[in-house]
Design a protein around this motif. Structure first.
Motif, PDB file in Angstrom:
ATOM      1  N   VAL A 123       0.834  -1.197   0.000  1.00  0.00           N
ATOM      2  CA  VAL A 123       0.000   0.000   0.000  1.00  0.00           C
ATOM      3  C   VAL A 123       0.874   1.255   0.000  1.00  0.00           C
ATOM      4  CG1 VAL A 123      -1.742   1.312   1.270  1.00  0.00           C
ATOM      5  CG2 VAL A 123      -1.920  -1.175   1.114  1.00  0.00           C
ATOM      6  N   GLY A 124       1.964   1.247   0.776  1.00  0.00           N
ATOM      7  CA  GLY A 124       2.864   2.398   0.829  1.00  0.00           C
ATOM      8  C   GLY A 124       3.473   2.731  -0.526  1.00  0.00           C
ATOM      9  N   PRO A 125       4.138   1.780  -1.203  1.00  0.00           N
ATOM     10  CA  PRO A 125       4.652   2.073  -2.549  1.00  0.00           C
ATOM     11  C   PRO A 125       3.575   2.492  -3.537  1.00  0.00           C
ATOM     12  CG  PRO A 125       5.707   0.100  -1.678  1.00  0.00           C
ATOM     13  CD  PRO A 125       4.633   0.490  -0.702  1.00  0.00           C
ATOM     14  N   TYR A 126       2.381   1.919  -3.428  1.00  0.00           N
ATOM     15  CA  TYR A 126       1.275   2.303  -4.317  1.00  0.00           C
ATOM     16  C   TYR A 126       0.932   3.780  -4.145  1.00  0.00           C
ATOM     17  CZ  TYR A 126      -3.606   2.904  -5.751  1.00  0.00           C
ATOM     18  OH  TYR A 126      -4.759   3.381  -6.296  1.00  0.00           O
ATOM     19  N   VAL A 127       0.778   4.222  -2.914  1.00  0.00           N
ATOM     20  CA  VAL A 127       0.402   5.616  -2.663  1.00  0.00           C
ATOM     21  C   VAL A 127       1.515   6.554  -3.124  1.00  0.00           C
ATOM     22  CG1 VAL A 127      -0.168   7.298  -0.884  1.00  0.00           C
ATOM     23  CG2 VAL A 127      -1.127   4.992  -0.769  1.00  0.00           C
ATOM     24  N   ILE A 128       2.763   6.183  -2.852  1.00  0.00           N
ATOM     25  CA  ILE A 128       3.889   7.032  -3.264  1.00  0.00           C
ATOM     26  C   ILE A 128       3.945   7.146  -4.786  1.00  0.00           C
ATOM     27  CG2 ILE A 128       6.419   7.080  -3.412  1.00  0.00           C
ATOM     28  CD1 ILE A 128       6.484   6.147  -0.522  1.00  0.00           C
ATOM     29  N   LEU A 129       3.789   6.027  -5.486  1.00  0.00           N
ATOM     30  CA  LEU A 129       3.800   6.054  -6.944  1.00  0.00           C
ATOM     31  C   LEU A 129       2.703   6.974  -7.469  1.00  0.00           C
ATOM     32  CD1 LEU A 129       4.893   4.855  -9.643  1.00  0.00           C
ATOM     33  CD2 LEU A 129       3.155   3.066  -9.397  1.00  0.00           C
ATOM     34  N   ARG A 130       1.510   6.848  -6.933  1.00  0.00           N
ATOM     35  CA  ARG A 130       0.395   7.661  -7.419  1.00  0.00           C
ATOM     36  C   ARG A 130       0.579   9.134  -7.064  1.00  0.00           C
ATOM     37  NH1 ARG A 130      -4.391   6.917  -9.470  1.00  0.00           N
ATOM     38  NH2 ARG A 130      -4.434   4.655  -9.252  1.00  0.00           N
ATOM     39  N   LEU A 131       0.953   9.431  -5.846  1.00  0.00           N
ATOM     40  CA  LEU A 131       1.094  10.818  -5.422  1.00  0.00           C
ATOM     41  C   LEU A 131       2.224  11.525  -6.159  1.00  0.00           C
ATOM     42  CD1 LEU A 131       0.563  11.110  -1.550  1.00  0.00           C
ATOM     43  CD2 LEU A 131      -0.627  12.337  -3.354  1.00  0.00           C
ATOM     44  N   TRP A 132       3.368  10.863  -6.254  1.00  0.00           N
ATOM     45  CA  TRP A 132       4.534  11.523  -6.849  1.00  0.00           C
ATOM     46  C   TRP A 132       4.328  11.791  -8.342  1.00  0.00           C
ATOM     47  CZ3 TRP A 132       5.536  11.598  -2.025  1.00  0.00           C
ATOM     48  CH2 TRP A 132       6.653  12.255  -1.543  1.00  0.00           C
ATOM     49  N   LEU A 133       3.727  10.850  -9.045  1.00  0.00           N
ATOM     50  CA  LEU A 133       3.483  11.071 -10.470  1.00  0.00           C
ATOM     51  C   LEU A 133       2.387  12.101 -10.700  1.00  0.00           C
ATOM     52  CD1 LEU A 133       3.736   7.443 -11.921  1.00  0.00           C
ATOM     53  CD2 LEU A 133       5.410   9.290 -12.082  1.00  0.00           C
ATOM     54  N   LEU A 134       1.531  12.308  -9.714  1.00  0.00           N
ATOM     55  CA  LEU A 134       0.459  13.293  -9.839  1.00  0.00           C
ATOM     56  C   LEU A 134       0.923  14.694  -9.456  1.00  0.00           C
ATOM     57  CD1 LEU A 134      -2.597  13.665 -10.430  1.00  0.00           C
ATOM     58  CD2 LEU A 134      -2.999  13.270  -7.984  1.00  0.00           C
ATOM     59  N   VAL A 135       1.659  14.816  -8.355  1.00  0.00           N
ATOM     60  CA  VAL A 135       2.023  16.128  -7.824  1.00  0.00           C
ATOM     61  C   VAL A 135       3.378  16.599  -8.351  1.00  0.00           C
ATOM     62  CG1 VAL A 135       2.400  17.458  -5.702  1.00  0.00           C
ATOM     63  CG2 VAL A 135       0.678  15.656  -5.752  1.00  0.00           C
ATOM     64  N   PHE A 136       4.304  15.693  -8.584  1.00  0.00           N
ATOM     65  CA  PHE A 136       5.644  16.063  -9.055  1.00  0.00           C
ATOM     66  C   PHE A 136       5.975  15.400 -10.390  1.00  0.00           C
ATOM     67  CE2 PHE A 136       5.899  16.049  -4.330  1.00  0.00           C
ATOM     68  CZ  PHE A 136       6.057  17.420  -4.148  1.00  0.00           C
TER      69      PHE A 136
END
Length: 541
Positions: free
Chosen positions: A260-273
């Motif tokens: 779940v942690g890597p999933y959220v990081i992948l989604r957030l980082w590609l969306l915000v940065f």
């Protein structure tokens, strides 16, 4: 505009386990059959819903393959938005598959020990599914807490001294992570004035130079909370002990929770940065090199331990580190291979977690040990006739299942573990148009992934030889059908992933394209209209 009834399927993965868990709480253990029926019915419902969402997101039912559900009928960014796309639908399907296997495995033994096992299991599914669907950081925190609170009770389930010690460590670490989650979320809200992910990505691109450092600090603290859950080095020290102490069905679900942690990081980082936006490139190097350090740590742990539970825990750390390194490398074609690796490694390690208990039941009787000792000193002038010995079906199943898990974890042919690592190397060596050529970081990643596979081969082979070969005469263990079927199901899915690799990669490529087109995602969420209320008779304009 009115919603079609199929649009409400987006909320079902959250509402169904919530309602089922609430119904299960007042039922006592004397109604175990009813409790299992309700719980399994909920899981099968989640499985059907996940399949329907996969079809809807990939079949052109929603514009851009993105479905938006405004839970309180307030338009974003003010209301609670649940968002289903190809990746989140696939993660829901993976969750339902693992939940069905773990729950069926627990039916004859583990689910009978504690009164609230089924209720906690449903609340755990609610938290995991909500984390995959939510589009708001505060609601993500809520779903994380539901997931973690349920896992606290499940890790303690059937408690003994070892499980109690591991649980206290697990709870303390995750409480600290929750605090970091809140602090990071507060800093982000103080800077951007919103917690809706799409609106946050829009605002982040317009922030002035004075505000960007505070936003990055908030995301850094937030990422620490996710990285604790994802077991990134040096934050993942808790994981092997917890995995080894937890009951097999709970440990299988913990494997998914680590992703779940890597999933959220992948989604957030590609969306915000994303590339080309303000603050682009922030944190990617830390994810890349931290992921590679996590792979090295996990591989070293696998090589140093001879305990099967801890070995599986370190294998999960290697898997998590690979996903973090893939996210940090920032290459779209590599993300496709990384998502395929996520599916295969999660299923394989979960199957191995369920298999460990069955393998541990293999025992060598004292009489057999005595006979082996006497034969070592016996003198026989005439050789025995060459008589073969049949292999018990239980031993044959355990050996074949262990071989399949070992091949998957090590990344050897012919199963999907090899396909995943081959795809990773191919993406690194043959970047697509517009992607950077392979550099020192890419070569290092290839070397680390290859070395971790070699270490996994040595570790799994050592465990297999000691268990199935060097143990001498062994009594086949007693196994229930409900313990064999889940392991067989997960291995069958791995085989299907290998045979049908082309359509799976095609689906994942479309999911990766969605992630790397953040503007379409932002527009789809922010323009989603609320449903107008009914007009009273006689007052229509």
């Amino acid at each position: 505009m009115s919603l079609h009834w199929t649009d409400h399927l987006i909320a079902v993965p959250v509402l169904l386990p919530l309602v089922c868990g609430a119904l299960l709480v007042p039922l006592d253990q004397a109604r175990h059959g009813l409790k299992f029926a309700l719980s399994m019915g909920s899981v099968l419902g989640l499985l059907a819903t996940a399949v329907a969402l996969v079809v809807q997101t990939d079949g052109g039912y929603w514009n851009e393959g993105i479905g938006v559900y405004l839970a309180a009928n307030w338009s974003a960014p003010f209301g609670i938005a649940l968002v289903a796309d190809r990746l989140s639908a696939l993660m829901l399907l993976l969750t339902a598959l693992l939940a069905a296997a773990a729950l069926y495995y627990a039916r004859p033994r583990w689910s009978r020990i504690g009164v609230q096992f089924h209720a906690l299991f449903q609340f755990l599914l609610m938290g995991i599914n909500g984390a995959f669907l939510t589009h708001d950081l505060f609601n993500l925190f809520v779903f994380f807490e539901v997931m973690l609170a349920s896992s606290y009770g499940l890790v303690l389930h059937g408690y003994n001294a070892e499980r109690l010690r591991a649980s206290l460590q697990y709870i303390a670490v995750n409480l600290a992570a929750s605090l970091m989650f809140l602090v990071g979320t507060a800093l982000i809200y103080a800077t951007a004035g919103t917690l809706n992910m799409a609106d946050l990505a829009r605002v982040a691109a317009t922030l002035g130079p004075a505000d960007v450092p505070m936003l990055q600090l908030g995301f850094s603290i937030l990422a620490l909370a996710f990285l604790v859950k994802g077991a990134m080095w040096p934050l993942g020290f808790w994981l092997p002990t917890t995995y080894a102490a937890a009951s097999p069905p709970v440990a299988a679900m913990l494997v998914l929770m680590t992703k779940v942690g890597p999933y959220v990081i992948l989604r957030l980082w590609l969306l915000v940065f994303p590339a080309g936006a303000g603050g682009a490139g922030f944190g990617y190097d830390a994810l890349l090199w931290g992921g590679m350090a996590t792979i090295v740590f996990g591989a070293g742990g696998m090589l140093s331990t001879d305990t099967s539970g801890r070995m599986a825990g370190y294998a999960a750390i290697v898997s998590s580190g690979t996903l973090l390194a893939v996210a940090g490398y920032g290459q779209p074609s590599l993300v496709v291979a990384g998502m395929y690796y996520l599916l295969g490694s999660t299923l394989a390690i979960a199957a191995f977690m369920l298999l460990i208990e069955l393998v541990d039941r293999i025992r060598t009787p004292r009489s057999a040990l005595l006979a082996l000792t006497m034969e070592a000193f016996a003198i026989e002038d005439k050789p025995d006739e060459p008589v073969g010995k049949g292999v018990p079906a239980a031993m044959a199943f355990l050996a074949l299942a262990f071989t399949a898990c070992a091949l998957m974890i090590a990344g050897l042919p012919p199963l999907s573990g090899f396909v995943a690592k081959f795809a990773l190397f191919h993406a690194l060596l043959n970047p697509a148009d517009g992607e950077a050529l392979l550099g020192p970081a890419g070569w290092t990643l290839m070397g680390v992934v290859f070395a971790s596979g070699l270490v996994a081969v040595i570790s799994m082979m050592r465990f297999g030889v000691r268990t199935f070969w060097a143990s001498g005469v062994a009594l086949p263990p007693r196994m229930h059908l409900s313990e064999i079927a889940p392991v067989s199901l997960l291995i069958l899915v791995l085989v299907l992933m290998t045979v049908q690799a082309a359509p799976v990669f095609s689906y994942l490529a479309r999911a990766s394209d969605d992630l790397h087109r953040p503007q379409a995602y932002i527009e789809r969420v922010l323009i989603a209209p609320s449903v107008p209320g009914p007009v009273s008779k006689g007052y229509a304009p």
